[in-house]
Scaffold this active site. Structure first.
Site, PDB file in Angstrom:
ATOM      1  N   GLU A  49       0.846  -1.197   0.000  1.00  0.00           N
ATOM      2  CA  GLU A  49       0.000   0.000   0.000  1.00  0.00           C
ATOM      3  C   GLU A  49       0.877   1.242   0.000  1.00  0.00           C
ATOM      4  O   GLU A  49       1.910   1.296   0.662  1.00  0.00           O
ATOM      5  CB  GLU A  49      -0.897  -0.003   1.251  1.00  0.00           C
ATOM      6  CG  GLU A  49      -1.842   1.178   1.330  1.00  0.00           C
ATOM      7  CD  GLU A  49      -2.723   1.167   2.574  1.00  0.00           C
ATOM      8  OE1 GLU A  49      -3.801   1.785   2.528  1.00  0.00           O
ATOM      9  OE2 GLU A  49      -2.335   0.548   3.580  1.00  0.00           O
ATOM     10  N   LYS A 118      -9.900   1.534  -2.514  1.00  0.00           N
ATOM     11  CA  LYS A 118     -10.135   1.053  -1.151  1.00  0.00           C
ATOM     12  C   LYS A 118     -11.581   1.323  -0.739  1.00  0.00           C
ATOM     13  O   LYS A 118     -12.050   2.467  -0.771  1.00  0.00           O
ATOM     14  CB  LYS A 118      -9.157   1.749  -0.201  1.00  0.00           C
ATOM     15  CG  LYS A 118      -9.099   1.209   1.214  1.00  0.00           C
ATOM     16  CD  LYS A 118      -7.965   1.917   1.950  1.00  0.00           C
ATOM     17  CE  LYS A 118      -7.665   1.317   3.292  1.00  0.00           C
ATOM     18  NZ  LYS A 118      -6.488   1.995   3.910  1.00  0.00           N
ATOM     19  N   CYS A 159      -5.662  -3.072   2.678  1.00  0.00           N
ATOM     20  CA  CYS A 159      -5.446  -2.800   4.106  1.00  0.00           C
ATOM     21  C   CYS A 159      -6.711  -2.975   4.960  1.00  0.00           C
ATOM     22  O   CYS A 159      -7.114  -4.090   5.252  1.00  0.00           O
ATOM     23  CB  CYS A 159      -4.844  -1.409   4.280  1.00  0.00           C
ATOM     24  SG  CYS A 159      -4.003  -1.176   5.880  1.00  0.00           S
TER      25      CYS A 159
END
Length: 282
Positions: A49, A118, A159
Protein backbone atom coordinates in the site's frame (compact mmCIF):
# COMPACT_ATOMS: atom_id res chain seq x y z
CA UNK A 1 -2.02 -33.36 -18.57
CA UNK A 2 1.48 -32.21 -17.75
CA UNK A 3 0.52 -28.63 -18.63
CA UNK A 4 -2.54 -28.85 -16.37
CA UNK A 5 -0.35 -29.95 -13.47
CA UNK A 6 2.04 -27.07 -14.11
CA UNK A 7 -0.85 -24.60 -13.92
CA UNK A 8 -1.88 -26.00 -10.53
CA UNK A 9 1.13 -24.36 -8.86
CA UNK A 10 2.63 -20.90 -9.33
CA UNK A 11 4.93 -18.57 -7.43
CA UNK A 12 3.77 -15.39 -5.75
CA UNK A 13 6.24 -12.76 -4.56
CA UNK A 14 5.60 -9.87 -2.18
CA UNK A 15 7.91 -6.84 -2.32
CA UNK A 16 8.16 -5.25 1.12
CA UNK A 17 9.48 -1.94 -0.17
CA UNK A 18 11.25 0.81 1.79
CA UNK A 19 9.23 3.89 0.85
CA UNK A 20 10.94 7.29 0.78
CA UNK A 21 9.54 10.81 0.22
CA UNK A 22 11.10 10.81 -3.28
CA UNK A 23 8.60 9.29 -5.74
CA UNK A 24 11.16 8.65 -8.48
CA UNK A 25 13.36 6.72 -6.03
CA UNK A 26 10.39 4.58 -4.97
CA UNK A 27 9.62 3.74 -8.59
CA UNK A 28 13.24 2.84 -9.36
CA UNK A 29 13.55 0.68 -6.26
CA UNK A 30 10.25 -1.07 -6.96
CA UNK A 31 11.44 -1.82 -10.50
CA UNK A 32 14.71 -3.30 -9.23
CA UNK A 33 13.04 -5.49 -6.61
CA UNK A 34 10.30 -6.69 -8.97
CA UNK A 35 13.00 -7.84 -11.40
CA UNK A 36 14.74 -9.67 -8.55
CA UNK A 37 11.48 -11.38 -7.63
CA UNK A 38 11.03 -12.52 -11.22
CA UNK A 39 14.57 -13.89 -11.26
CA UNK A 40 13.48 -15.98 -8.24
CA UNK A 41 10.67 -17.46 -10.33
CA UNK A 42 7.71 -15.23 -9.43
CA UNK A 43 4.80 -15.18 -11.88
CA UNK A 44 2.64 -12.81 -9.81
CA UNK A 45 4.30 -9.96 -7.90
CA UNK A 46 2.63 -7.59 -5.43
CA UNK A 47 3.74 -4.22 -4.04
CA UNK A 48 2.61 -2.62 -0.75
CA UNK A 49 0.00 0.00 0.00
CA UNK A 50 1.18 3.53 -0.85
CA UNK A 51 4.34 2.20 -2.47
CA UNK A 52 5.12 5.45 -4.31
CA UNK A 53 4.61 7.93 -1.47
CA UNK A 54 4.67 8.28 2.31
CA UNK A 55 1.38 7.31 3.96
CA UNK A 56 -0.63 10.13 5.52
CA UNK A 57 -3.43 12.60 4.89
CA UNK A 58 -0.93 15.41 4.34
CA UNK A 59 0.85 13.37 1.66
CA UNK A 60 -2.13 12.05 -0.32
CA UNK A 61 -2.96 15.34 -2.15
CA UNK A 62 0.72 16.09 -2.85
CA UNK A 63 1.53 12.68 -4.36
CA UNK A 64 -1.82 11.98 -6.03
CA UNK A 65 -1.86 11.09 -9.74
CA UNK A 66 -4.43 10.40 -12.36
CA UNK A 67 -4.61 6.88 -13.76
CA UNK A 68 -2.92 6.44 -16.16
CA UNK A 69 -0.10 8.58 -14.81
CA UNK A 70 3.59 8.46 -13.97
CA UNK A 71 3.50 5.58 -11.48
CA UNK A 72 0.96 3.39 -13.23
CA UNK A 73 2.66 3.87 -16.60
CA UNK A 74 5.87 2.64 -14.98
CA UNK A 75 4.07 -0.38 -13.53
CA UNK A 76 2.62 -1.20 -16.94
CA UNK A 77 6.10 -1.11 -18.49
CA UNK A 78 7.57 -3.29 -15.73
CA UNK A 79 4.81 -5.89 -16.03
CA UNK A 80 5.39 -6.10 -19.78
CA UNK A 81 9.18 -6.17 -19.47
CA UNK A 82 9.02 -9.01 -16.93
CA UNK A 83 6.04 -10.85 -18.44
CA UNK A 84 4.22 -11.06 -15.09
CA UNK A 85 0.96 -10.20 -13.39
CA UNK A 86 1.78 -7.14 -11.28
CA UNK A 87 -0.41 -6.07 -8.37
CA UNK A 88 0.71 -2.49 -7.97
CA UNK A 89 0.17 -2.02 -4.24
CA UNK A 90 -1.65 1.27 -4.06
CA UNK A 91 -1.14 4.94 -4.88
CA UNK A 92 -3.09 8.09 -4.08
CA UNK A 93 -5.32 8.60 -7.11
CA UNK A 94 -6.95 11.88 -8.18
CA UNK A 95 -10.10 11.70 -10.28
CA UNK A 96 -12.66 14.45 -10.86
CA UNK A 97 -11.54 16.40 -7.82
CA UNK A 98 -11.66 13.41 -5.46
CA UNK A 99 -8.80 11.38 -3.98
CA UNK A 100 -8.78 7.59 -3.66
CA UNK A 101 -6.42 4.95 -2.30
CA UNK A 102 -6.14 2.83 -5.44
CA UNK A 103 -4.54 -0.45 -6.48
CA UNK A 104 -3.91 -1.16 -10.17
CA UNK A 105 -3.21 -4.61 -11.62
CA UNK A 106 -1.36 -5.18 -14.89
CA UNK A 107 -1.11 -8.25 -17.10
CA UNK A 108 2.03 -9.70 -18.71
CA UNK A 109 1.44 -7.58 -21.81
CA UNK A 110 1.27 -4.38 -19.74
CA UNK A 111 -2.51 -4.03 -20.00
CA UNK A 112 -4.36 -2.51 -17.04
CA UNK A 113 -6.63 -5.37 -15.94
CA UNK A 114 -8.46 -3.90 -12.95
CA UNK A 115 -8.40 -0.96 -10.56
CA UNK A 116 -9.43 -1.28 -6.91
CA UNK A 117 -10.30 1.78 -4.88
CA UNK A 118 -10.14 1.05 -1.15
CA UNK A 119 -13.70 0.35 -0.08
CA UNK A 120 -13.40 0.75 3.69
CA UNK A 121 -11.59 3.90 4.79
CA UNK A 122 -9.24 3.67 7.75
CA UNK A 123 -11.01 5.75 10.38
CA UNK A 124 -9.92 4.70 13.87
CA UNK A 125 -9.27 6.27 17.25
CA UNK A 126 -7.44 4.20 19.86
CA UNK A 127 -6.99 6.61 22.81
CA UNK A 128 -3.37 7.14 23.74
CA UNK A 129 -2.10 5.10 20.80
CA UNK A 130 -3.28 6.11 17.33
CA UNK A 131 -5.90 8.23 15.64
CA UNK A 132 -6.20 8.25 11.86
CA UNK A 133 -9.05 9.38 9.64
CA UNK A 134 -8.55 8.60 5.94
CA UNK A 135 -11.95 10.14 5.22
CA UNK A 136 -10.47 13.57 5.94
CA UNK A 137 -8.89 13.43 2.47
CA UNK A 138 -9.95 10.22 0.70
CA UNK A 139 -13.19 8.98 -0.82
CA UNK A 140 -14.20 5.29 -0.71
CA UNK A 141 -14.45 3.00 -3.71
CA UNK A 142 -17.58 0.97 -4.35
CA UNK A 143 -16.50 -1.96 -6.52
CA UNK A 144 -15.33 -5.51 -5.95
CA UNK A 145 -12.08 -6.21 -7.77
CA UNK A 146 -10.94 -9.56 -9.12
CA UNK A 147 -9.04 -10.71 -12.16
CA UNK A 148 -8.30 -13.94 -14.00
CA UNK A 149 -4.89 -15.51 -14.57
CA UNK A 150 -3.96 -18.85 -16.18
CA UNK A 151 -3.49 -20.13 -12.62
CA UNK A 152 -6.55 -18.94 -10.72
CA UNK A 153 -8.87 -16.04 -10.08
CA UNK A 154 -7.40 -13.41 -7.73
CA UNK A 155 -9.26 -10.95 -5.49
CA UNK A 156 -7.71 -7.62 -4.51
CA UNK A 157 -8.49 -5.31 -1.60
CA UNK A 158 -6.52 -2.78 0.45
CA UNK A 159 -5.45 -2.80 4.11
CA UNK A 160 -8.52 -1.94 6.25
CA UNK A 161 -10.68 -3.90 3.77
CA UNK A 162 -9.29 -7.10 5.33
CA UNK A 163 -11.23 -6.47 8.55
CA UNK A 164 -14.52 -6.97 6.72
CA UNK A 165 -15.08 -10.71 6.36
CA UNK A 166 -18.01 -10.25 4.01
CA UNK A 167 -15.72 -8.90 1.28
CA UNK A 168 -13.49 -11.98 1.38
CA UNK A 169 -16.58 -14.23 1.42
CA UNK A 170 -17.91 -12.59 -1.73
CA UNK A 171 -14.54 -12.94 -3.45
CA UNK A 172 -14.43 -16.64 -2.55
CA UNK A 173 -18.01 -17.05 -3.72
CA UNK A 174 -16.98 -15.51 -7.05
CA UNK A 175 -14.28 -18.16 -7.43
CA UNK A 176 -11.14 -16.48 -6.08
CA UNK A 177 -8.50 -18.84 -4.71
CA UNK A 178 -5.98 -16.13 -3.81
CA UNK A 179 -6.72 -12.84 -2.02
CA UNK A 180 -4.06 -10.11 -1.99
CA UNK A 181 -4.20 -7.21 0.44
CA UNK A 182 -1.61 -4.44 0.06
CA UNK A 183 -1.66 -2.91 3.52
CA UNK A 184 0.19 -0.70 5.97
CA UNK A 185 -0.91 -1.74 9.44
CA UNK A 186 0.74 0.36 12.14
CA UNK A 187 2.66 -0.37 15.32
CA UNK A 188 -0.57 -0.68 17.35
CA UNK A 189 -2.77 -2.76 15.06
CA UNK A 190 0.06 -4.60 13.31
CA UNK A 191 1.33 -6.81 16.14
CA UNK A 192 -2.23 -7.40 17.37
CA UNK A 193 -4.18 -8.13 14.19
CA UNK A 194 -2.16 -8.18 10.92
CA UNK A 195 -1.31 -11.89 10.84
CA UNK A 196 -4.45 -12.91 12.70
CA UNK A 197 -6.75 -11.29 10.13
CA UNK A 198 -4.90 -12.89 7.22
CA UNK A 199 -5.11 -16.31 8.83
CA UNK A 200 -8.80 -15.80 9.60
CA UNK A 201 -9.68 -14.78 6.03
CA UNK A 202 -7.68 -17.73 4.64
CA UNK A 203 -9.21 -20.27 6.99
CA UNK A 204 -12.80 -19.01 6.73
CA UNK A 205 -12.76 -19.12 2.95
CA UNK A 206 -10.23 -21.88 2.26
CA UNK A 207 -8.12 -19.59 0.07
CA UNK A 208 -4.53 -18.36 0.01
CA UNK A 209 -4.16 -14.87 1.49
CA UNK A 210 -1.25 -12.47 1.07
CA UNK A 211 -0.72 -9.21 2.92
CA UNK A 212 2.05 -6.97 1.58
CA UNK A 213 3.30 -4.08 3.69
CA UNK A 214 5.88 -1.35 3.25
CA UNK A 215 9.09 -1.92 5.20
CA UNK A 216 9.21 -0.23 8.59
CA UNK A 217 10.66 3.29 8.79
CA UNK A 218 10.93 4.42 12.40
CA UNK A 219 11.54 8.02 11.26
CA UNK A 220 8.30 8.26 9.27
CA UNK A 221 5.26 10.13 10.57
CA UNK A 222 3.26 6.88 10.10
CA UNK A 223 5.28 3.78 11.03
CA UNK A 224 4.25 0.60 9.20
CA UNK A 225 4.45 -2.75 10.99
CA UNK A 226 5.96 -4.61 8.00
CA UNK A 227 5.81 -8.42 8.26
CA UNK A 228 4.40 -9.11 4.78
CA UNK A 229 2.85 -12.57 4.95
CA UNK A 230 1.47 -15.40 2.84
CA UNK A 231 -1.06 -17.76 4.47
CA UNK A 232 -2.27 -21.12 3.15
CA UNK A 233 -5.93 -22.23 3.02
CA UNK A 234 -5.15 -24.34 6.11
CA UNK A 235 -4.47 -21.07 7.97
CA UNK A 236 -0.73 -21.74 8.11
CA UNK A 237 1.84 -18.96 7.59
CA UNK A 238 4.03 -20.21 4.73
CA UNK A 239 6.15 -17.07 4.17
CA UNK A 240 6.79 -14.03 6.32
CA UNK A 241 9.10 -11.01 6.29
CA UNK A 242 10.45 -9.10 9.24
CA UNK A 243 10.44 -5.30 9.46
CA UNK A 244 13.14 -4.58 6.86
CA UNK A 245 12.95 -4.29 3.08
CA UNK A 246 12.64 -7.78 1.68
CA UNK A 247 11.20 -9.96 -1.08
CA UNK A 248 9.31 -13.02 0.12
CA UNK A 249 7.99 -15.76 -2.15
CA UNK A 250 5.60 -18.67 -1.77
CA UNK A 251 4.38 -21.40 -4.10
CA UNK A 252 0.59 -21.29 -4.39
CA UNK A 253 -0.55 -24.90 -4.73
CA UNK A 254 -4.09 -25.14 -6.06
CA UNK A 255 -4.18 -28.94 -5.78
CA UNK A 256 -3.50 -28.55 -2.05
CA UNK A 257 -6.30 -25.97 -1.86
CA UNK A 258 -8.70 -28.38 -3.60
CA UNK A 259 -7.69 -31.15 -1.19
CA UNK A 260 -8.47 -28.96 1.83
CA UNK A 261 -11.87 -28.04 0.39
CA UNK A 262 -12.60 -31.72 -0.21
CA UNK A 263 -11.52 -32.78 3.28
CA UNK A 264 -13.48 -30.04 5.06
CA UNK A 265 -16.31 -29.19 2.60
CA UNK A 266 -17.67 -26.05 4.26
CA UNK A 267 -18.79 -24.59 0.93
CA UNK A 268 -21.28 -27.44 0.52
CA UNK A 269 -22.41 -27.26 4.14
CA UNK A 270 -23.47 -23.64 4.43
CA UNK A 271 -27.05 -23.21 5.63
CA UNK A 272 -28.05 -20.85 2.84
CA UNK A 273 -31.66 -21.46 3.85
CA UNK A 274 -30.81 -19.56 7.05
CA UNK A 275 -28.17 -16.99 6.01
CA UNK A 276 -26.18 -15.62 3.09
CA UNK A 277 -23.70 -12.90 2.16
CA UNK A 278 -24.69 -11.24 -1.09
CA UNK A 279 -23.30 -8.58 -3.41
CA UNK A 280 -25.60 -5.60 -3.83
CA UNK A 281 -26.10 -4.36 -7.37
CA UNK A 282 -25.51 -0.61 -7.47
Amino acid sequence: MQGARAMAKFRLALVQLSVSPVKSDNLKRAHKLIKEAVQQGAQIVALPECFNSPYGNNFFPEYAEKIPGESTQRLSEIAKECGIYLIGGSIPEEDAGKLYNTCTVFGPDGTLLVKHRKIHLFNIDVPGKIRFQESETLSPGDNFTLFDTPYCKVGVAICYDIRFAELAQIYAKKGCQLLVYPGAFNMTTGPAHWELLQRARALDNQVYVAGVSPARDESASYVAWGHSTVVSPWGEVIAKAGAEEKIISADIDLEYLAEIRQNIPINNQRRTDLYSVEEKKL
